[in-house]
Design a protein around this motif. Structure first.
Motif, PDB file in Angstrom:
ATOM      1  N   ASP A 218       0.433   4.122  -2.736  1.00 17.51           N
ATOM      2  CA  ASP A 218       0.193   5.523  -2.349  1.00 17.51           C
ATOM      3  C   ASP A 218       1.259   6.445  -2.938  1.00 17.51           C
ATOM      4  O   ASP A 218       0.950   7.567  -3.378  1.00 17.51           O
ATOM      5  CB  ASP A 218       0.199   5.654  -0.822  1.00 17.51           C
ATOM      6  CG  ASP A 218      -1.031   5.046  -0.176  1.00 17.51           C
ATOM      7  OD1 ASP A 218      -1.985   4.748  -0.918  1.00 17.51           O
ATOM      8  OD2 ASP A 218      -1.031   4.848   1.052  1.00 17.51           O
TER       9      ASP A 218
ATOM     10  N   GLU B  35      -5.895   3.593  -6.460  1.00 14.69           N
ATOM     11  CA  GLU B  35      -5.449   3.762  -5.073  1.00 14.69           C
ATOM     12  C   GLU B  35      -6.561   3.396  -4.095  1.00 14.69           C
ATOM     13  O   GLU B  35      -6.310   2.810  -3.032  1.00 14.69           O
ATOM     14  CB  GLU B  35      -5.011   5.216  -4.869  1.00 14.69           C
ATOM     15  CG  GLU B  35      -4.222   5.456  -3.580  1.00 14.69           C
ATOM     16  CD  GLU B  35      -5.083   5.982  -2.463  1.00 14.69           C
ATOM     17  OE1 GLU B  35      -4.640   5.899  -1.297  1.00 14.69           O
ATOM     18  OE2 GLU B  35      -6.194   6.458  -2.748  1.00 14.69           O
TER      19      GLU B  35
ATOM     20  N   ASP C 196      -6.823   0.673  -1.008  1.00 11.53           N
ATOM     21  CA  ASP C 196      -7.336   0.991   0.334  1.00 11.53           C
ATOM     22  C   ASP C 196      -8.367  -0.036   0.785  1.00 11.53           C
ATOM     23  O   ASP C 196      -8.387  -0.441   1.954  1.00 11.53           O
ATOM     24  CB  ASP C 196      -7.961   2.391   0.343  1.00 11.53           C
ATOM     25  CG  ASP C 196      -6.922   3.492   0.242  1.00 11.53           C
ATOM     26  OD1 ASP C 196      -5.726   3.207   0.479  1.00 11.53           O
ATOM     27  OD2 ASP C 196      -7.297   4.632  -0.084  1.00 11.53           O
TER      28      ASP C 196
ATOM     29  N   GLU D 118       0.834  -1.204   0.000  1.00 10.42           N
ATOM     30  CA  GLU D 118       0.000   0.000   0.000  1.00 10.42           C
ATOM     31  C   GLU D 118       0.871   1.257   0.000  1.00 10.42           C
ATOM     32  O   GLU D 118       0.547   2.261  -0.642  1.00 10.42           O
ATOM     33  CB  GLU D 118      -0.916   0.012   1.228  1.00 10.42           C
ATOM     34  CG  GLU D 118      -1.875   1.194   1.212  1.00 10.42           C
ATOM     35  CD  GLU D 118      -2.407   1.559   2.587  1.00 10.42           C
ATOM     36  OE1 GLU D 118      -3.413   2.282   2.645  1.00 10.42           O
ATOM     37  OE2 GLU D 118      -1.809   1.160   3.597  1.00 10.42           O
TER      38      GLU D 118
END
Length: 532
Positions: free
Chosen positions: A374, A411, A415, A370
């Protein structure tokens, strides 16, 4: 006597508690800035060495830094070779705690506990996490302060002092130090206790130094446990840590009389000699390996064979030199979107596997991925912002706008994968069952969502009208099946066929999968609006 023993035990418990909680709270602060630290750490071994030292000084635990390095290697964020400098730096950084004990920093511990507790409880939101870290830092040394108080009466017991002053087999000391440290997962505890005993006049350097050496060996247990659950690169890092420590231990024991003589020349106080022995041991370790890390890493790759996968944190295709050529710049952005989508898809697959079978190391891998997603999103948005100031045709402006929307959709998929990780963790922690019927429903919806994700990845690389139609059809089917699955789960609950606690887990997972499919649909619509 019983009161002193209980006070000593309470002090050690507070020390261990403070160290564990400080490591957790600092890692939360560290993670938010981890991008710059990683980039700094992987440039050169010397940078890794400094990063390891600083991180360990913050964590007050070399095990925490070593575990962080192994986790990043296992996730592919840094290479095995790059992790070695960080591990060596952690070995140096861990000596700070013991030196602070020698300097009687424990006397200031109540001030840190009060200051940190005050900020944690009464401070503004931005200061609460800082206050928590200060509180736990103070708790480490307050625990040692209690241990000092508990052992103070020992200086009046000649038989006890004789027990520690009497010459013993060095190998026994090594075994004791290694076993105790392996049990508590912190070398600072036994070594700090040696310092405290020395300050009470109950310990000499001849008996203390072998225990210090053993404690350094024992600190590798935590890394070896993590490495046993990691991939090939993570195992290499863990075994390397053990080899570092064993090599330094063999050299130190082989020259033990010389080593002790040097320490006595450097200081007349036994407590300071112990701290210096701990420091010199780890400096010896760094000197032995720092300049041969490249050949050493190749040797480890032969000893533990396997393919190493590195996951670059930074964009691999964006080039500022192409900003004056908008067509080429957009083509590079498209490549970076495909890479981001690949990572998001991998996160989805691994998070669902985690729901079926929970493994902490896999959870860390997803969280590290992640971080990469990001970072790609931020870099792509910044690149497109620079490109938007150029002279663009209407078609290119549309493509820039849609790419900006797509990078956000990807993205958000990542999440939601992280949210699934949290659902999986809660299910594992509370041991919540899912009915057979519910598992079948989840499997089918999951297959539809994963098919949409695969087609979305295909669309980013190459426009395909059939993929666009398939995503739209599946999205409608997923919406229907999610609603039906929720209704059927409610019926099972009413008929006492499903546990009450499984409801929130089951429904939340359905919501996350449905939203991932929604973002796949958004990507398909964005591609549909673009001209070939």
């Amino acid at each position: 006597m019983l009161t002193d023993i209980l006070t000593l035990c309470v002090g050690l418990v507070l020390f261990l508690f403070g160290m564990m909680k400080l490591s957790e709270s600092v890692q939360e602060l560290f993670t938010s800035r981890i991008r710059s630290y990683i980039r700094f750490a992987v440039e050169r071994p010397l940078h890794g060495l400094l990063t390891g030292m600083i991180a360990t000084a913050l964590f007050q635990s070399s095990s925490a830094t070593t575990l962080l390095a192994i986790g990043m290697v296992n996730a592919g964020l840094i290479s095995f070779y790059s992790s070695l400098g960080t591990i060596l730096g952690a070995d140096i950084g861990t000596t700070l705690t013991v030196q602070l004990v020698v300097w009687k920093f424990t006397a200031l511990s109540p001030a840190f506990v009060v200051l940190g507790g005050g900020l944690w409880v009464f401070g503004k939101e931005t200061w609460k996490s800082v206050g928590e870290s200060i509180f736990h830092f103070g708790m480490i040394f307050f625990g040692l302060s209690l241990a000092t108080t508990a052992t103070a009466p020992l200086q009046n017991h000649p038989s006890f002092i004789h027990l520690f002053q009497e010459s013993k087999n060095p190998l026994l000391g090594v075994l004791v130090g290694a076993a105790f440290t392996g049990l508590v997962h912190a070398s600072a505890i036994p070594i700090s206790m040696l310092v405290i005993l020395a300050q009470q006049g109950a310990m000499n350097i001849e008996n203390a130094l072998p225990i210090v050496i053993g404690a350094n060996i024992g600190t590798t247990v935590t890394a070896l446990m993590a490495g046993s659950l990691a991939g090939v690169s993570g195992r290499r890092s863990a075994v390397s840590h053990l080899i570092f420590k064993l090599t330094a231990a063999v050299l130190s024991l082989g020259a033990l009389p010389v080593f002790i003589g040097i320490l006595k020349d450097l200081s007349a106080e036994t407590a300071q000699q112990i701290a210096l022995g701990h420091l010199i041991f780890n400096i010896l370790l760094v000197v032995c390996f720092m300049f041969i890390l490249k050949p050493f890493s190749r040797l480890m790759e032969k000893m533990i064979p396997g393919e190493e996968e590195t996951l670059p944190l930074w964009p691999q295709h964006l080039d500022d030199a192409c900003l004056n050529n908008p067509g080429e710049a957009l083509r590079l952005v498209k490549k970076e979107l495909a890479r981001e989508a690949f990572l998001a898809n991998r996160m989805l697959t691994e998070s669902m596997a985690l729901f079926d079978r929970y493994e902490p190391i896999r959870q860390k891998n997803i969280l590290y991925m992640e971080l990469v997603v990001d970072n790609i999103r931020r870099e792509v948005v910044e690149y497109l912002s620079k490109l938007s100031s150029k002279d663009l045709s209407p078609q290119m402006s549309r493509r820039l706008f849609n790419y900006t929307a797509m990078v956000d959709d990807i993205e958000r998929i990542a999440d939601h994968a992280v949210n699934i990780v949290e659902i999986a963790r809660n299910r594992h922690k509370r041991n919540i069952p899912v009915t057979v019927e519910g598992s079948v429903e989840l499997l089918h919806i999951r297959q539809l969502v994963e098919a949409n994700m695969t087609d979305a990845m295909e669309l980013i690389s190459r426009r395909n009208e059939e993929c666009i139609r398939d995503i739209t059809c599946r999205e409608a089917q997923i919406d229907v099946e999610v609603k039906e699955a929720r209704d059927r789960h409610l019926m099972r609950f009413h008929h006492h066929l499903a546990a009450a606690e499984s409801g929130p887990i089951f429904v939340e997972l359905l919501i996350q999968l449905e939203r991932i499919s929604d973002h796949c649909q958004n990507i398909a619509e964005s591609i549909c609006e673009l001209e070939d």
